[in-house]
Every structure is written in structure tokens, then in C-alpha cells.
Design a protein around this motif. Sequence first.
Motif, PDB file in Angstrom:
ATOM      1  N   HIS A  35      14.051 -52.480 -14.957  1.00 36.41           N
ATOM      2  CA  HIS A  35      13.560 -53.166 -13.768  1.00 36.41           C
ATOM      3  C   HIS A  35      14.503 -54.303 -13.382  1.00 36.41           C
ATOM      4  O   HIS A  35      15.084 -54.963 -14.263  1.00 36.41           O
ATOM      5  CB  HIS A  35      12.161 -53.745 -14.030  1.00 36.41           C
ATOM      6  CG  HIS A  35      11.073 -52.731 -14.021  1.00 36.41           C
ATOM      7  ND1 HIS A  35      10.726 -51.994 -12.910  1.00 36.41           N
ATOM      8  CD2 HIS A  35      10.221 -52.340 -15.008  1.00 36.41           C
ATOM      9  CE1 HIS A  35       9.713 -51.192 -13.196  1.00 36.41           C
ATOM     10  NE2 HIS A  35       9.390 -51.381 -14.467  1.00 36.41           N
TER      11      HIS A  35
ATOM     12  N   ASP B 257       6.586 -52.424 -19.960  1.00 36.45           N
ATOM     13  CA  ASP B 257       7.114 -51.559 -18.898  1.00 36.45           C
ATOM     14  C   ASP B 257       8.580 -51.917 -18.649  1.00 36.45           C
ATOM     15  O   ASP B 257       8.882 -52.924 -18.026  1.00 36.45           O
ATOM     16  CB  ASP B 257       6.289 -51.749 -17.621  1.00 36.45           C
ATOM     17  CG  ASP B 257       6.703 -50.796 -16.524  1.00 36.45           C
ATOM     18  OD1 ASP B 257       7.088 -49.656 -16.841  1.00 36.45           O
ATOM     19  OD2 ASP B 257       6.646 -51.191 -15.342  1.00 36.45           O
TER      20      ASP B 257
ATOM     21  N   PRO C 233      11.399 -48.237 -13.981  1.00 34.85           N
ATOM     22  CA  PRO C 233      10.525 -47.754 -12.914  1.00 34.85           C
ATOM     23  C   PRO C 233       9.958 -46.366 -13.214  1.00 34.85           C
ATOM     24  O   PRO C 233      10.572 -45.558 -13.924  1.00 34.85           O
ATOM     25  CB  PRO C 233      11.446 -47.710 -11.689  1.00 34.85           C
ATOM     26  CG  PRO C 233      12.569 -48.642 -12.013  1.00 34.85           C
ATOM     27  CD  PRO C 233      12.758 -48.536 -13.496  1.00 34.85           C
TER      28      PRO C 233
ATOM     29  N   ASP D 203       9.503 -43.630 -11.288  1.00 32.08           N
ATOM     30  CA  ASP D 203      10.247 -42.454 -10.814  1.00 32.08           C
ATOM     31  C   ASP D 203      11.443 -42.162 -11.715  1.00 32.08           C
ATOM     32  O   ASP D 203      11.719 -40.998 -12.045  1.00 32.08           O
ATOM     33  CB  ASP D 203      10.716 -42.661  -9.374  1.00 32.08           C
ATOM     34  CG  ASP D 203       9.563 -42.624  -8.376  1.00 32.08           C
ATOM     35  OD1 ASP D 203       8.465 -42.178  -8.774  1.00 32.08           O
ATOM     36  OD2 ASP D 203       9.760 -43.060  -7.224  1.00 32.08           O
TER      37      ASP D 203
ATOM     38  N   TRP E 183      11.768 -42.890 -14.861  1.00 32.02           N
ATOM     39  CA  TRP E 183      11.288 -42.409 -16.157  1.00 32.02           C
ATOM     40  C   TRP E 183      10.865 -40.941 -16.077  1.00 32.02           C
ATOM     41  O   TRP E 183      11.203 -40.134 -16.946  1.00 32.02           O
ATOM     42  CB  TRP E 183      10.141 -43.287 -16.626  1.00 32.02           C
ATOM     43  CG  TRP E 183       9.563 -42.953 -17.962  1.00 32.02           C
ATOM     44  CD1 TRP E 183       8.256 -42.665 -18.247  1.00 32.02           C
ATOM     45  CD2 TRP E 183      10.243 -42.872 -19.228  1.00 32.02           C
ATOM     46  NE1 TRP E 183       8.081 -42.419 -19.583  1.00 32.02           N
ATOM     47  CE2 TRP E 183       9.290 -42.548 -20.211  1.00 32.02           C
ATOM     48  CE3 TRP E 183      11.583 -43.048 -19.610  1.00 32.02           C
ATOM     49  CZ2 TRP E 183       9.620 -42.380 -21.562  1.00 32.02           C
ATOM     50  CZ3 TRP E 183      11.917 -42.888 -20.958  1.00 32.02           C
ATOM     51  CH2 TRP E 183      10.948 -42.567 -21.912  1.00 32.02           C
TER      52      TRP E 183
ATOM     53  N   HIS F 224       8.275 -46.438 -19.553  1.00 30.98           N
ATOM     54  CA  HIS F 224       7.477 -46.826 -18.392  1.00 30.98           C
ATOM     55  C   HIS F 224       6.013 -46.758 -18.776  1.00 30.98           C
ATOM     56  O   HIS F 224       5.541 -45.774 -19.357  1.00 30.98           O
ATOM     57  CB  HIS F 224       7.709 -45.921 -17.180  1.00 30.98           C
ATOM     58  CG  HIS F 224       6.714 -46.164 -16.090  1.00 30.98           C
ATOM     59  ND1 HIS F 224       6.711 -47.329 -15.340  1.00 30.98           N
ATOM     60  CD2 HIS F 224       5.636 -45.448 -15.673  1.00 30.98           C
ATOM     61  CE1 HIS F 224       5.700 -47.288 -14.493  1.00 30.98           C
ATOM     62  NE2 HIS F 224       5.029 -46.168 -14.671  1.00 30.98           N
TER      63      HIS F 224
END
Length: 444
Positions: A8, A234, A237, A239, A241, A268
Amino acid sequence: MALTLPAHPDPLADRIHASGLLPELAHGLGGPFHYLLPERFDANLAAFRAALAEAGVEGRVYYAKKANKASVLMDRCAAAGAGVDVASIGELRDALGHGVRGEDLVVTGPAKSDELLRVAALQGALIAVDAPDELDRLLTLGGPRPPRLLLRVHPPAQPRSRFGLDEAQLDEALRRCAAAGDAVRMEGFSFHLSGYAVRPRAELAAELVELCLKARVLGLQADRISIGGGFAVDYVPADAWRTFLAEQGPGHYHAGKSFAPEDFYPYHSPVAGSDALRAVLATEGTGGRSLAEQLRRAGVMLLLEPGRALLDRAGSSVFRIQGVKDRDGYGIVTVDGSSLSLSEQWFNSEYLPDPVLLTGRGGDPGQPYPACVGGASCLDSDLLTWRKIAFPTRPHPGDLLVYPNTAGYQMDSNESPFHELPLPPKVVIDLPDGGRRPRWRLDR
């Protein structure tokens, strides 16, 4: 062929990377190092406390010390009045030495040594009893104050777990605690669950609330339960992952190495950190009551032992590139450290968020360059990253690789001065207000 899995975005980390501090530290320290951002630890601790307050639940947060050995984290716990979860005499002494009060410690782990039990009892620490013989030793320990204890329950949903007392052992332990009278303070129950699922934690916690009510009938204090850790972090992101799990295969790794999806940490998680605690507290059980409501009605305190979740984005690991070797279609980057400094290898897995390449070369970045990352040892299996990372340009000796968000378990769980290489030191970075240049100091 390379797959990307970026962490992230982190503007604070970007500020540090752009400051020029990391190359200076790599030069001055002469090898790899880890940096820590204690303000992030403070913020994560505050977020867990806020989740308890929002739910109207009395609770205590204990930092699971095994997640990172840094001294600055003990200093932060002491300053904030937070608890610390320890599992050895060394961890206990280190916490006490940094100002954490004995009554703010919880002692977990199996088969505790006599010395650990003795010092923990003397300091007023809360002791999670994992086996009948531990209870035997506590009941005969003697000393100026009765030992404080929780009875750790074997989780029925994980019958292969090696932790906790089974139903018959638990009944006998309750009987013995009641018979011991003022010689012991049986304050409640605890459990250890593997994995990160919310509902199993909430359901077992609700069962422990009922156990507290039953224990009180025997005259025991039984006013708190510990649900341990298991609050996911987390890292990447959703998508990215999903794409990674769907597409990754032997062709994406050096030497055709393969990993099954279940080998990886869930990098994620849609519900993570303090939000995972909120989800646990909001989970409804029989009768439609949330766990938070059950805790309030029974007057039971909730104890937590997060480790990784308190360290989310609180530090990264930095390695200097020593060499780059071209192979058929990809490269092998060798850094001035080893895979022992990224402990995911301990679990026959690897740390997946993409490392960030910091280079002093300006201008055109050139062509993307896929490469795995090897350590400086003579072991063929010493790879920090088996995956062929999609670097934006060909790395060069002297460039830095920054592995993001490694403070939780990666930095020192598996460290070793193999080849007489020094252990990477930990650097504490302070970020002054007003955009001024970051400052640093060694952790120890």
C-alpha cells in the motif's frame, strides 16, 4: 516473466526514501539495517484502545514482544501504560528493565521454566497456565503474594493444537484453584488460536465468558479473558493480491521453485488491525447478543495480545546491492545480508510485498529488469526473494533495496550472524514537524 505485488502507498516511507538518509545510514553502518518508526506503533496501540472504548468494553492491550525485539517498543509500552506479552525470562527481564510494571505483563508460552514462574509471580505478572504441572508448581511456589493466573483453554475447533487444558484438565484445575483459597488468584481464562478468522475468536471468547460465570460460583475471581493475537495486517491492495494468487507459478521464481497459495501469509485482509477487533466485538452469538454486550453484561474484561498488528507500517528493512548477475531472461541481485534477516523463510515461504529500489542514478530509468534477490552467503538456498521482482531498471552495486513494512516478525525472528556477518542493527527514525529532515539513533 515477473509479477508485481506493491505494498500500500505510504507517504511517510516515501518521505524517508526521498530524504537521502538511507544511503548515509548504509554507508555509515557498513551493512544492512532495519529502521523503526515508533510513532506508528503508538498510533496502532491507540487504535486498538479506541476500538475497545467504542464498544464500551473494559480491556487491556498487551504487545506480543516476540514480534520484534526492539528496545524502543518497550519504552513506548512503558510510557503508554500498555501491557507486554512475554514468554521467556529474557523477555520478562527486558520489559521490566525498560520500565514496564510487573502487573502489566502477561506470561504466555508452553512449559514455562521454574525461574520464569518464580520471577513472574514475584513481580505480580499474569500467568497463562498451559498444563496441569504448571498449576502444580504455582500452587506450591510460595512467596510474598499469591500468583495471578489465567487458565488456558484448549481450542475445540483446533483439536491438533498443542496449547491449553482439555475439558477434564480444566475442571480439575478449577477445583484445585477453588480449594487453594487465597494462595492463588485465578483471574480468568485464555486461549491461543491459529489463523486470522474473526468468528472462531468471537465464539470461543463467548464460551470463556460463560466459563467465568461458572468459575465465580466456585468463589474464584474470574473477571477477564484473553483472546491472544491473530489480528491480520493488510499489506497489499485486494486486486493485486487476487491477481498474484491466480497467476503465480514456478515460472515466476528462481530455479522453478513453487509455493502453494496456503504457504503465504494472507498479505491482503479486508478486515485488519483494530477493525478486526471491532469485528470480533460485534459478532453475535446465541440470543443475538454481540460479544461486546456479553462482556459488558458479565463484567468481564477483554485482554488482547497483538504483535504484528501493532507494528503495521512501523518499520522496514534496508539492504545494499553488492552484485548483479544476468541469467537467461532474468537477473540475480545479491545484497549485503542474508535471508535470515527476513524471517518468512523460516516458514518455508517468503516475504511478498515488492522491495523498493533506491538508486542514485537519474535520467531515463531504462528497461524493466526482472530479478530474484539472493543473500551474500555460500548457500544456494539463501534467497531473500525467490520471486523475479519487476524492477523498473537494472539494479547496480551500491543501490539500496528497501523491503517495506517488515517490523512485524520479519526483522529478528530468525536472525543469525552466519558467515560472521553482523546482525543488521535497528535504527529508530524520528520525523520532526515542519518537513524537516528525519533524525535517527541506534535502538540499542
